[in-house]
Design an enzyme around this catalytic site. Structure first.
Site, short mmCIF file in Angstrom:
data_model
loop_
_atom_site.label_atom_id
_atom_site.label_comp_id
_atom_site.label_asym_id
_atom_site.label_seq_id
_atom_site.Cartn_x
_atom_site.Cartn_y
_atom_site.Cartn_z
N HIS A 56 -5.08 9.54 0.79
CA HIS A 56 -5.21 8.67 1.96
C HIS A 56 -6.00 9.32 3.09
O HIS A 56 -5.58 9.32 4.26
CB HIS A 56 -3.82 8.26 2.45
CG HIS A 56 -3.81 6.93 3.16
ND1 HIS A 56 -4.27 6.78 4.45
CD2 HIS A 56 -3.41 5.69 2.78
CE1 HIS A 56 -4.13 5.53 4.83
NE2 HIS A 56 -3.61 4.84 3.82
N HIS A 112 -5.99 3.32 -4.14
CA HIS A 112 -5.94 3.52 -2.68
C HIS A 112 -6.22 4.98 -2.31
O HIS A 112 -5.78 5.44 -1.25
CB HIS A 112 -4.57 3.09 -2.16
CG HIS A 112 -4.52 2.84 -0.68
ND1 HIS A 112 -5.54 2.24 0.02
CD2 HIS A 112 -3.54 3.09 0.24
CE1 HIS A 112 -5.21 2.13 1.29
NE2 HIS A 112 -4.00 2.65 1.46
N HIS A 171 3.59 -2.54 3.16
CA HIS A 171 3.68 -1.19 2.60
C HIS A 171 5.00 -1.00 1.85
O HIS A 171 6.03 -1.51 2.27
CB HIS A 171 3.56 -0.14 3.71
CG HIS A 171 2.23 -0.18 4.42
ND1 HIS A 171 1.96 -1.10 5.40
CD2 HIS A 171 1.11 0.56 4.25
CE1 HIS A 171 0.71 -0.92 5.83
NE2 HIS A 171 0.19 0.07 5.14
N ASP A 182 0.81 -1.22 0.00
CA ASP A 182 0.00 0.00 0.00
C ASP A 182 0.84 1.27 0.00
O ASP A 182 2.00 1.28 0.42
CB ASP A 182 -0.88 0.04 1.25
CG ASP A 182 -2.12 -0.83 1.11
OD1 ASP A 182 -2.18 -1.65 0.17
OD2 ASP A 182 -3.02 -0.70 1.97
N ASP A 183 0.19 2.35 -0.45
CA ASP A 183 0.60 3.75 -0.27
C ASP A 183 1.63 4.26 -1.27
O ASP A 183 1.98 5.43 -1.23
CB ASP A 183 1.13 4.01 1.15
CG ASP A 183 0.13 3.70 2.24
OD1 ASP A 183 -1.07 3.58 1.91
OD2 ASP A 183 0.53 3.57 3.40
#
Length: 277
Positions: free
Chosen positions: A154, A150, A244, A99-100
């Site tokens: 965020h 995503h 991540h 993620d991210d």
């Protein structure tokens, strides 16, 4: 984007959300580790229980997105009431997700490790990171990995209006499609916190919601051994692992992947990505 510069509760929300659907059933065909994504038939899952109160501090850590007037250009998907957390019926296989990102420091190392072992993973990208690192987005796609949405910045979706959720997902989807030639077919809510608006807007953009089975907690930088242990303890057929590649110093995440991936493969696990058809 420094996602680790958040309140300590940054990943307490996913752990709350993880209780939503322990028995979620996902009917799909999983790709071979070297395969390319297609579309798979899925059945709706059951209802999500009410969210408990969330820390107010989570709402202030990010800038608000600028709403655009762009009309959606996506085919609708089924509207879910909970995200998928596992991928059953795929044999002795697991799904790795990151993620991210993409992050120019850590993502290339993760791609190198995955390439060395000839496996595919899912990367849930934040739009502002994708927009700032277009070559990395293309590299992820060129290696055959699945790219998911995503959000742009965020944020906590449960504190946004429908228009702002649509903007967060729409802008990110546009960037991904522009860079890879295809819109994302999967989305993941920031913090793992979903609501009806998120499910409906994601479905309208033809994205299926994906959560996870195993949280590595790598964002807390607990040490490589701790990350490896959590993933090894959670390893099981159909498990989806959350890690991540961005949002802070992810050197521990990279080092952990270098250890646990060959161990999982030696134990007979096939690392794969879900398909849709």
């Amino acid at each position: 984007m420094q996602i680790d510069q958040r309140p300590v509760g940054r990943r307490t929300m996913p752990r709350m959300a993880a209780g939503f659907a322990a028995a979620t059933v996902l009917h799909m065909i999983a790709a071979d580790s070297a395969g390319a994504p297609d579309r798979a038939a899925m059945e709706p899952a059951g209802a999500v229980g009410p969210l408990t109160a969330l820390p107010a501090a989570l709402s202030a850590h990010r800038p608000r997105p600028v709403t655009t007037d762009a009309a959606p250009r996506f085919r609708p998907a089924p509207v879910r009431t909970r995200p998928f957390e596992e991928v059953p019926d795929i044999g002795h296989a697991m799904v790795l997700t990151f993620d991210d990102g993409p992050d120019p420091l850590h993502t290339p190392h993760i791609l190198d490790i995955l390439r060395t072992h000839d496996v595919r993973a899912m990367f849930f990208l934040c739009g502002e990171m994708a927009d700032g690192n277009p070559d990395l987005v293309r590299a992820i796609a060129d290696d055959g990995h699945t790219i998911g949405n995503h959000s742009w910045t965020h944020p906590l979706f449960t504190e946004l209006s429908r228009a702002r959720i649509r903007d967060e997902l729409g802008r990110t989807g546009d960037v991904i499609e522009k860079l890879t030639g295809a819109p994302p077919l999967w989305c993941r809510a920031p913090y793992g916190v979903w609501n009806r608006d998120t499910f409906e807007i994601g479905a309208a953009m033809d994205m299926e919601p994906m959560a996870w089975t195993v949280d590595s907690l790598d964002w807390t930088e607990p040490g490589v051994t701790s990350i490896v242990r959590r993933i090894r303890e959670g390893a099981a057929p159909g498990a989806v692992v959350l890690s991540h590649d961005a949002g802070g110093d992810r050197s521990q995440s990279v080092a952990a992947l270098r250890r646990y991936l060959p161990e999982l493969l030696d134990e007979g696990y096939r690392i794969t990505v879900p398909h849709r058809r």
